[in-house]
Scaffold this motif. Sequence first.
Motif, mmCIF file in Angstrom:
data_model
loop_
_atom_site.group_PDB
_atom_site.id
_atom_site.type_symbol
_atom_site.label_atom_id
_atom_site.label_comp_id
_atom_site.label_asym_id
_atom_site.label_seq_id
_atom_site.Cartn_x
_atom_site.Cartn_y
_atom_site.Cartn_z
ATOM 1 N N GLU A 194 172.549 -44.338 -26.083
ATOM 2 C CA GLU A 194 171.418 -45.231 -25.794
ATOM 3 C C GLU A 194 171.094 -45.306 -24.311
ATOM 4 N N LYS A 195 172.138 -45.264 -23.473
ATOM 5 C CA LYS A 195 171.914 -45.399 -22.037
ATOM 6 C C LYS A 195 173.092 -44.799 -21.281
ATOM 7 N N PHE A 196 172.867 -44.539 -20.010
ATOM 8 C CA PHE A 196 173.931 -44.010 -19.159
ATOM 9 C C PHE A 196 175.027 -45.055 -18.964
ATOM 10 N N GLU A 197 176.250 -44.592 -18.955
ATOM 11 C CA GLU A 197 177.382 -45.445 -18.633
ATOM 12 C C GLU A 197 177.577 -45.519 -17.119
ATOM 13 N N THR A 198 177.422 -44.378 -16.458
ATOM 14 C CA THR A 198 177.649 -44.329 -15.009
ATOM 15 C C THR A 198 176.464 -43.770 -14.242
ATOM 16 N N GLY A 199 175.542 -43.097 -14.944
ATOM 17 C CA GLY A 199 174.389 -42.513 -14.255
ATOM 18 C C GLY A 199 174.651 -41.094 -13.802
ATOM 19 N N LEU A 200 173.576 -40.372 -13.496
ATOM 20 C CA LEU A 200 173.669 -38.977 -13.075
ATOM 21 C C LEU A 200 173.941 -38.869 -11.590
ATOM 22 N N ASP A 201 174.613 -37.775 -11.202
ATOM 23 C CA ASP A 201 174.761 -37.515 -9.770
ATOM 24 C C ASP A 201 173.449 -36.942 -9.236
ATOM 25 N N ASP A 209 164.564 -34.626 -13.052
ATOM 26 C CA ASP A 209 163.254 -34.989 -12.502
ATOM 27 C C ASP A 209 162.303 -33.801 -12.505
ATOM 28 N N GLU A 210 162.821 -32.620 -12.176
ATOM 29 C CA GLU A 210 161.990 -31.412 -12.150
ATOM 30 C C GLU A 210 161.488 -31.082 -13.550
ATOM 31 N N ALA A 211 162.364 -31.238 -14.557
ATOM 32 C CA ALA A 211 161.971 -30.951 -15.936
ATOM 33 C C ALA A 211 160.903 -31.936 -16.407
ATOM 34 N N LEU A 212 161.047 -33.211 -16.055
ATOM 35 C CA LEU A 212 160.056 -34.214 -16.447
ATOM 36 C C LEU A 212 158.712 -33.940 -15.789
ATOM 37 N N LYS A 213 158.753 -33.477 -14.551
ATOM 38 C CA LYS A 213 157.521 -33.145 -13.836
ATOM 39 C C LYS A 213 156.809 -31.967 -14.492
ATOM 40 N N GLU A 214 157.604 -30.954 -14.898
ATOM 41 C CA GLU A 214 157.035 -29.747 -15.506
ATOM 42 C C GLU A 214 156.332 -30.085 -16.823
ATOM 43 N N CYS A 215 156.919 -30.984 -17.619
ATOM 44 C CA CYS A 215 156.323 -31.302 -18.924
ATOM 45 C C CYS A 215 155.427 -32.533 -18.861
ATOM 46 N N GLU A 216 155.227 -33.061 -17.635
ATOM 47 C CA GLU A 216 154.329 -34.198 -17.405
ATOM 48 C C GLU A 216 154.739 -35.415 -18.239
ATOM 49 N N TYR A 217 156.036 -35.637 -18.314
ATOM 50 C CA TYR A 217 156.550 -36.794 -19.053
ATOM 51 C C TYR A 217 156.349 -38.050 -18.214
ATOM 52 N N GLN A 218 155.844 -39.118 -18.843
ATOM 53 C CA GLN A 218 155.473 -40.312 -18.095
ATOM 54 C C GLN A 218 156.576 -41.361 -18.004
ATOM 55 N N GLY A 219 157.588 -41.279 -18.865
ATOM 56 C CA GLY A 219 158.640 -42.284 -18.857
ATOM 57 C C GLY A 219 159.754 -41.940 -17.895
ATOM 58 N N SER A 220 160.839 -42.716 -17.985
ATOM 59 C CA SER A 220 161.994 -42.475 -17.121
ATOM 60 C C SER A 220 162.872 -41.367 -17.704
ATOM 61 N N GLU A 222 166.030 -41.603 -18.402
ATOM 62 C CA GLU A 222 166.853 -42.181 -19.455
ATOM 63 C C GLU A 222 166.075 -42.279 -20.767
ATOM 64 N N GLU A 223 164.788 -42.631 -20.690
ATOM 65 C CA GLU A 223 163.953 -42.699 -21.889
ATOM 66 C C GLU A 223 163.769 -41.309 -22.497
ATOM 67 N N PHE A 224 163.593 -40.308 -21.659
ATOM 68 C CA PHE A 224 163.429 -38.929 -22.126
ATOM 69 C C PHE A 224 164.668 -38.477 -22.900
ATOM 70 N N ILE A 225 165.841 -38.738 -22.340
ATOM 71 C CA ILE A 225 167.081 -38.321 -22.992
ATOM 72 C C ILE A 225 167.297 -39.105 -24.284
ATOM 73 N N ARG A 226 166.980 -40.394 -24.258
ATOM 74 C CA ARG A 226 167.164 -41.217 -25.448
ATOM 75 C C ARG A 226 166.358 -40.678 -26.629
#
Length: 441
Positions: A194-201, A209-220, A222-226
């Motif tokens: 559901e959510k990160f326990e410690t977060g990404l390095d 972030d680069e992948a979200l930019k490429e696919c023009e994803y509007q959410g965060s 964490e939302e993308f992975i969820r």
Amino acid sequence: MDESYHLPQRFNGRWGVCLETYPLGLFQRVVYYRMDGINNKMFILSPRRVLLESGTIMKELQVPPRFWYGDIVVPVNHPDMIGVIVEIVWHFKLECCYYRIKVGNKVRKKRYFDKDLREGFLFMKKNLYSPQFDGLEEAEKLSIMEALAERYGMECKGLRTFSRWGRECVTGLMEKDGKEFVFVPGGTVTLGWEKFETGLDEENQAELDEALKECEYQGSGEEFIREVMAPVREALIPPMLVGRKLEEIGWEPVTMDDPRIQAHPEWLRDFEKHAPSCGSLNIVGYVRFEFVEGEWKVFLYQEITYPQLKEILEKEGYSMPTADEWAYLSGGGCRTLFPWGEGIQEDMHLYYFEEEGDTRPYDMEEPNFFGISIAFDPYKQEVVKAETLTTCGGDGGCALCGGNDAFVGFLSCSPHCKPEEDDDDVLNNDFHFYRPVIRVE
């Protein structure tokens, strides 16, 4: 004849003494059999599968034995001893059965009657789940492993310790049909993400972030992975004997002079032109050539459907893990995105991201804390047990083919990734693999 004990379904058969197969005397071996009314032949189903000719004399027992071949039992006067029924004998004078049991790797000489034994699987069952199994002494674990091996026709190769990613399991190593298996204790476990326990390095976050930019994803991120992970849930996982490695589907090993190969000179021309320089050649959907241990191996592609695979495995005494069972085998109930943490570690040696000359083992392919090699290659989709064709542990390489870096490219290898369902039940032998399991029931 099958050298392992055959455990028949407990119906559609009879118990009796074959008066012509075994030497006559006061004691006679008891067998489980069925009659073929059409051909007037008799099939012994247990303890060994044998076809008897017509005319064989069988004395049928009116009351079946209390215990069956392969049953796990505990002697009443030795409650700490776990044994397996390996011989059932009819005592003509007393008109009852007695049993011989195997404890560890030795068959005890003592004759046990019904009153001397009690059903041992329920006695043992509680110790097949964590945390009880984890707290057993090694001698207790070994006794249980040897009993399970006897029950399921396996060779017990002893106990092994598997340590990975801060977890450790001391469990049994088995072998059957040339495949290695490990015992994995059952348990109630939390699955899903559901959510990160410690977060990404920083590096993994940049790749996301680069992948979200490429696919023009509007959410965060964490939302993308969820969205691609299965929801958090509780699951009761049964104890299992689990194949340590993935197995190929539908590739028939043949020789180079097989008529089906010789009938396609175009395959042979492609082989002579391309294979020697690269060590392998896959003519998709037809044939595969591989140079292994100094010689060329040839495999013909055989189309197989998902229902056919399940039927084949069932006849061999195997199944496949369900999606929940697969998630447990892969992650053991970890709450992070991967068993070792949230992202891909910088020093990991991964498929498709190796540097030239790096001969280290692939980190994700090395056995995990259960002793299983699982979820290590996004191109390899592991078929699991479901109503329709369902896979875990990979996306067929879709994310990597899309140009993503390691973190996004390997998200489908997370234990929590949603299973992928397919309406087409025809398996793809290049991408689909299976893992044999036996649920200890």
